[in-house]
Design a protein around this motif. Structure first.
Motif, PDB file in Angstrom:
ATOM      1  N   LEU A  80       0.826  -1.205   0.000  1.00 36.63           N
ATOM      2  CA  LEU A  80       0.000   0.000   0.000  1.00 36.63           C
ATOM      3  C   LEU A  80       0.863   1.259   0.000  1.00 36.63           C
ATOM      4  O   LEU A  80       0.592   2.211  -0.751  1.00 36.63           O
ATOM      5  CB  LEU A  80      -0.934  -0.001   1.215  1.00 36.63           C
ATOM      6  N   ARG A  81       1.891   1.269   0.814  1.00 33.70           N
ATOM      7  CA  ARG A  81       2.776   2.435   0.904  1.00 33.70           C
ATOM      8  C   ARG A  81       3.545   2.641  -0.397  1.00 33.70           C
ATOM      9  O   ARG A  81       3.844   3.778  -0.776  1.00 33.70           O
ATOM     10  CB  ARG A  81       3.727   2.278   2.086  1.00 33.70           C
ATOM     11  N   SER A  82       3.856   1.549  -1.088  1.00 26.08           N
ATOM     12  CA  SER A  82       4.529   1.668  -2.388  1.00 26.08           C
ATOM     13  C   SER A  82       3.600   2.295  -3.422  1.00 26.08           C
ATOM     14  O   SER A  82       4.029   3.090  -4.261  1.00 26.08           O
ATOM     15  CB  SER A  82       4.994   0.283  -2.870  1.00 26.08           C
ATOM     16  N   ILE A  83       2.318   1.935  -3.363  1.00 27.97           N
ATOM     17  CA  ILE A  83       1.332   2.531  -4.268  1.00 27.97           C
ATOM     18  C   ILE A  83       1.158   4.018  -3.947  1.00 27.97           C
ATOM     19  O   ILE A  83       1.035   4.858  -4.845  1.00 27.97           O
ATOM     20  CB  ILE A  83      -0.011   1.795  -4.153  1.00 27.97           C
ATOM     21  N   ALA A  84       1.173   4.339  -2.661  1.00 31.77           N
ATOM     22  CA  ALA A  84       0.979   5.725  -2.229  1.00 31.77           C
ATOM     23  C   ALA A  84       2.170   6.612  -2.547  1.00 31.77           C
ATOM     24  O   ALA A  84       2.041   7.837  -2.594  1.00 31.77           O
ATOM     25  CB  ALA A  84       0.710   5.759  -0.727  1.00 31.77           C
ATOM     26  N   GLY A  85       3.351   6.014  -2.758  1.00 35.35           N
ATOM     27  CA  GLY A  85       4.559   6.792  -2.981  1.00 35.35           C
ATOM     28  C   GLY A  85       5.334   7.060  -1.713  1.00 35.35           C
ATOM     29  O   GLY A  85       6.275   7.858  -1.697  1.00 35.35           O
ATOM     30  N   LEU A  86       4.961   6.380  -0.614  1.00 32.11           N
ATOM     31  CA  LEU A  86       5.654   6.535   0.665  1.00 32.11           C
ATOM     32  C   LEU A  86       6.809   5.554   0.817  1.00 32.11           C
ATOM     33  O   LEU A  86       7.608   5.661   1.739  1.00 32.11           O
ATOM     34  CB  LEU A  86       4.659   6.353   1.821  1.00 32.11           C
TER      35      LEU A  86
ATOM     36  N   LEU B 290       6.817   9.039  -9.174  1.00 37.59           N
ATOM     37  CA  LEU B 290       6.080  10.259  -8.879  1.00 37.59           C
ATOM     38  C   LEU B 290       5.966  10.444  -7.368  1.00 37.59           C
ATOM     39  O   LEU B 290       5.674   9.488  -6.638  1.00 37.59           O
ATOM     40  CB  LEU B 290       4.688  10.169  -9.502  1.00 37.59           C
ATOM     41  N   ARG B 291       6.197  11.652  -6.902  1.00 37.58           N
ATOM     42  CA  ARG B 291       6.126  11.919  -5.457  1.00 37.58           C
ATOM     43  C   ARG B 291       4.713  11.705  -4.933  1.00 37.58           C
ATOM     44  O   ARG B 291       3.726  11.865  -5.658  1.00 37.58           O
ATOM     45  CB  ARG B 291       6.573  13.349  -5.172  1.00 37.58           C
ATOM     46  N   ALA B 292       4.627  11.371  -3.638  1.00 36.66           N
ATOM     47  CA  ALA B 292       3.333  11.035  -3.021  1.00 36.66           C
ATOM     48  C   ALA B 292       2.322  12.171  -3.176  1.00 36.66           C
ATOM     49  O   ALA B 292       1.149  11.929  -3.470  1.00 36.66           O
ATOM     50  CB  ALA B 292       3.524  10.691  -1.550  1.00 36.66           C
ATOM     51  N   ASN B 293       2.759  13.415  -2.998  1.00 38.50           N
ATOM     52  CA  ASN B 293       1.821  14.546  -3.048  1.00 38.50           C
ATOM     53  C   ASN B 293       1.354  14.869  -4.464  1.00 38.50           C
ATOM     54  O   ASN B 293       0.460  15.683  -4.661  1.00 38.50           O
ATOM     55  CB  ASN B 293       2.439  15.788  -2.402  1.00 38.50           C
ATOM     56  N   ARG B 294       1.944  14.208  -5.469  1.00 40.85           N
ATOM     57  CA  ARG B 294       1.521  14.417  -6.855  1.00 40.85           C
ATOM     58  C   ARG B 294       0.678  13.252  -7.374  1.00 40.85           C
ATOM     59  O   ARG B 294       0.216  13.282  -8.514  1.00 40.85           O
ATOM     60  CB  ARG B 294       2.745  14.631  -7.756  1.00 40.85           C
ATOM     61  N   ARG B 295       0.492  12.240  -6.546  1.00 37.17           N
ATOM     62  CA  ARG B 295      -0.297  11.089  -6.998  1.00 37.17           C
ATOM     63  C   ARG B 295      -1.794  11.318  -6.810  1.00 37.17           C
ATOM     64  O   ARG B 295      -2.615  10.650  -7.437  1.00 37.17           O
ATOM     65  CB  ARG B 295       0.143   9.814  -6.258  1.00 37.17           C
ATOM     66  N   GLY B 296      -2.158  12.206  -5.903  1.00 39.50           N
ATOM     67  CA  GLY B 296      -3.563  12.585  -5.758  1.00 39.50           C
ATOM     68  C   GLY B 296      -4.434  11.565  -5.052  1.00 39.50           C
ATOM     69  O   GLY B 296      -5.641  11.520  -5.299  1.00 39.50           O
ATOM     70  N   PHE B 297      -3.847  10.758  -4.175  1.00 39.91           N
ATOM     71  CA  PHE B 297      -4.623   9.744  -3.464  1.00 39.91           C
ATOM     72  C   PHE B 297      -5.088  10.279  -2.113  1.00 39.91           C
ATOM     73  O   PHE B 297      -4.439  11.124  -1.500  1.00 39.91           O
ATOM     74  CB  PHE B 297      -3.780   8.478  -3.227  1.00 39.91           C
ATOM     75  N   GLY B 298      -6.216   9.740  -1.644  1.00 37.49           N
ATOM     76  CA  GLY B 298      -6.657   9.996  -0.281  1.00 37.49           C
ATOM     77  C   GLY B 298      -6.198   8.855   0.597  1.00 37.49           C
ATOM     78  O   GLY B 298      -6.284   7.692   0.190  1.00 37.49           O
TER      79      GLY B 298
ATOM     80  N   GLY C  45       9.313  -3.176 -10.405  1.00 34.45           N
ATOM     81  CA  GLY C  45       7.902  -3.220 -10.731  1.00 34.45           C
ATOM     82  C   GLY C  45       7.379  -1.939 -11.362  1.00 34.45           C
ATOM     83  O   GLY C  45       8.138  -1.014 -11.678  1.00 34.45           O
ATOM     84  N   ARG C  46       6.070  -1.904 -11.508  1.00 38.86           N
ATOM     85  CA  ARG C  46       5.411  -0.780 -12.181  1.00 38.86           C
ATOM     86  C   ARG C  46       4.034  -0.558 -11.556  1.00 38.86           C
ATOM     87  O   ARG C  46       3.311  -1.514 -11.288  1.00 38.86           O
ATOM     88  CB  ARG C  46       5.267  -1.092 -13.679  1.00 38.86           C
ATOM     89  N   VAL C  47       3.682   0.704 -11.336  1.00 35.59           N
ATOM     90  CA  VAL C  47       2.370   1.081 -10.807  1.00 35.59           C
ATOM     91  C   VAL C  47       1.799   2.159 -11.714  1.00 35.59           C
ATOM     92  O   VAL C  47       2.461   3.177 -11.970  1.00 35.59           O
ATOM     93  CB  VAL C  47       2.452   1.615  -9.363  1.00 35.59           C
ATOM     94  N   SER C  48       0.582   1.939 -12.216  1.00 40.03           N
ATOM     95  CA  SER C  48      -0.040   2.934 -13.093  1.00 40.03           C
ATOM     96  C   SER C  48      -1.496   3.139 -12.708  1.00 40.03           C
ATOM     97  O   SER C  48      -2.164   2.226 -12.223  1.00 40.03           O
ATOM     98  CB  SER C  48       0.069   2.511 -14.560  1.00 40.03           C
ATOM     99  N   LEU C  49      -1.973   4.350 -12.926  1.00 39.91           N
ATOM    100  CA  LEU C  49      -3.368   4.713 -12.672  1.00 39.91           C
ATOM    101  C   LEU C  49      -3.954   5.166 -14.002  1.00 39.91           C
ATOM    102  O   LEU C  49      -3.679   6.273 -14.469  1.00 39.91           O
ATOM    103  CB  LEU C  49      -3.452   5.822 -11.628  1.00 39.91           C
ATOM    104  N   GLY C  50      -4.718   4.284 -14.628  1.00 36.12           N
ATOM    105  CA  GLY C  50      -5.184   4.563 -15.981  1.00 36.12           C
ATOM    106  C   GLY C  50      -3.991   4.664 -16.915  1.00 36.12           C
ATOM    107  O   GLY C  50      -3.137   3.776 -16.960  1.00 36.12           O
ATOM    108  N   ASP C  51      -3.888   5.784 -17.630  1.00 33.54           N
ATOM    109  CA  ASP C  51      -2.764   6.006 -18.548  1.00 33.54           C
ATOM    110  C   ASP C  51      -1.579   6.685 -17.868  1.00 33.54           C
ATOM    111  O   ASP C  51      -0.538   6.898 -18.504  1.00 33.54           O
ATOM    112  CB  ASP C  51      -3.225   6.875 -19.731  1.00 33.54           C
TER     113      ASP C  51
END
Length: 378
Positions: A59-65, A89-97, A71-77
């Motif tokens: 989860l923290r890897s997905i969040a950018g923490l 991409l930095r955590a604050n630029r990923r736009g997750f809650g 590996g690879r993590v993508s959100l849509g395109d």
């Protein structure tokens, strides 16, 4: 929506580490080891497993923490992380809650200010106007039923209300994806149970896409659209809650999700959907098989206690019936468990509390073939 491919996170290992793996230049321990899954739009996807299995690191890897090893993590395109291409991409630029186990409530702020904080600190170019902020905060507070507490100090809320406040603070930014890391584990059992349904209601009503981390099997079964069961950094099985429970793909999944009777057996024949197996106490017929076995294969039978009928009179007209003697029983409130000795086996059955059979009584156990799951022996 979200795609995770071959995600790995490793650390330098000591010689005694149980999960270490030799690489070309060093010995490393893998907290996450080649994880693959996708999360669909509007889905609550749960990472479930015991402490140390790698679910929070994932989860923290997905969040950018966390910075994954591979590996690879993508959100849509949009690519969030790609080890091969050097993208992170930095955590604050990923736009997750995000909602953590700790509520992280600002004690010196009111309920309203706690929720508005993520909007207040946005860069000026992206920050909504004051009126829009007030409208969005009030709307979110109304949705989670805290609208009447907007001016109250955050520390004056109950535990369940503080958890909802933490959720509101994550929702107000209107994230594409919510990440929830064991958010109910600090609540008492009764409140935790009610909050499960509250969270599920909000997720459905708001059509939230969320990844939920927990070690609580009941929580995962109640809340999830799909579950990924993790063990030692890897995913053992992904499926819908009922599929995970009734058709475990491995012994670990069968043991971790609920209670099960395990019986070693060998396949005698396969006829259509029926698989006949030989056990130490005779033959049984199974119909739930994650992988089609062949005659002669060693298998493990998994039979849930609630799938076994216990009676003092024989049925005689069913394919799976064993005789034995009750060794002990336990009253659980909404059910009674009987432990029955069948030869060298101990079989646990779970019945309605009105069915209570004293130890020493001769009984007959029956189970339908479709309730017998064959777990491959790797």
């Amino acid at each position: 929506m979200l795609t995770v491919e071959s995600l790995a996170k490793s650390y330098e290992s000591s010689a005694g580490s149980a999960r270490r793996r030799k690489s070309a230049d060093s010995t490393r321990v893998f907290a996450v080891d080649g994880v693959d899954f996708d999360v669909r739009d509007g889905e609550l996807f749960t990472l479930l497993g015991p402490s140390g299995c790698g679910k929070t690191t994932t989860l923290r890897s997905i969040a950018g923490l966390e910075h994954p090893t591979a590996g690879r993590v993508s959100l849509g395109d949009r690519v969030l992380f790609d080890a091969a291409k050097g993208i992170n991409l930095r955590a604050n630029r990923r736009g997750f809650g995000m909602v953590f186990q700790s509520y992280a409530i600002w004690p010196h702020m009111s309920v309203f200010k706690n929720v508005s904080f993520p909007l207040d600190v946005m860069p000026r170019a992206k920050r909504p106007g004051r009126k829009e902020i007030e409208e969005r905060v009030q709307q979110v507070l109304d949705v989670i039923e805290l609208g009447a507490y907007a001016s109250r100090p955050a520390t004056k809320l109950s535990g369940g209300q503080q958890q909802r406040l933490a959720l509101a603070r994550a929702l107000v930014t209107q994230p594409e994806l919510m990440l929830l890391d064991e958010p109910l584990s600090n609540l008492d059992a009764k409140l935790r149970e009610s909050m499960r349904f509250e969270l599920k209601r909000l997720q459905r009503e708001l059509n939230l896409t969320a990844i939920y981390v927990t070690h609580d099997q009941s929580e995962a079964l109640v809340m999830s659209n799909r579950i990924a069961v993790m063990n030692e950094g890897r995913i053992e099985q992904i499926g819908k809650p009922r599929e995970i429970y009734t058709r475990p793909a491995t012994r670990f999944v069968a043991e971790f999700i609920g209670t099960s009777n395990f019986i070693e057996a060998r396949v005698v024949s396969v006829t259509g959907d029926d698989v006949t197996v030989e056990t130490t106490q005779g033959r049984l017929v199974a119909r739930e098989c994650p992988r089609t076995p062949a005659a002669g294969d060693s298998v493990l039978l998994s039979i849930r206690p609630e799938s076994i009928d216990v009676s003092t009179t024989p049925r005689g007209d069913v394919p799976n019936e064993w005789s034995g003697k009750v060794r002990t029983r336990a009253f659980l409130g909404d059910a009674i468990d009987h432990i029955t000795g069948v030869g060298d086996l101990e079989i646990r059955s779970r019945s309605n509390p009105t069915v209570s059979i004293p130890p020493g009584t001769e009984v007959h156990l029956t189970v339908a073939p479709e309730k017998v799951t064959l777990v491959p022996v790797d």
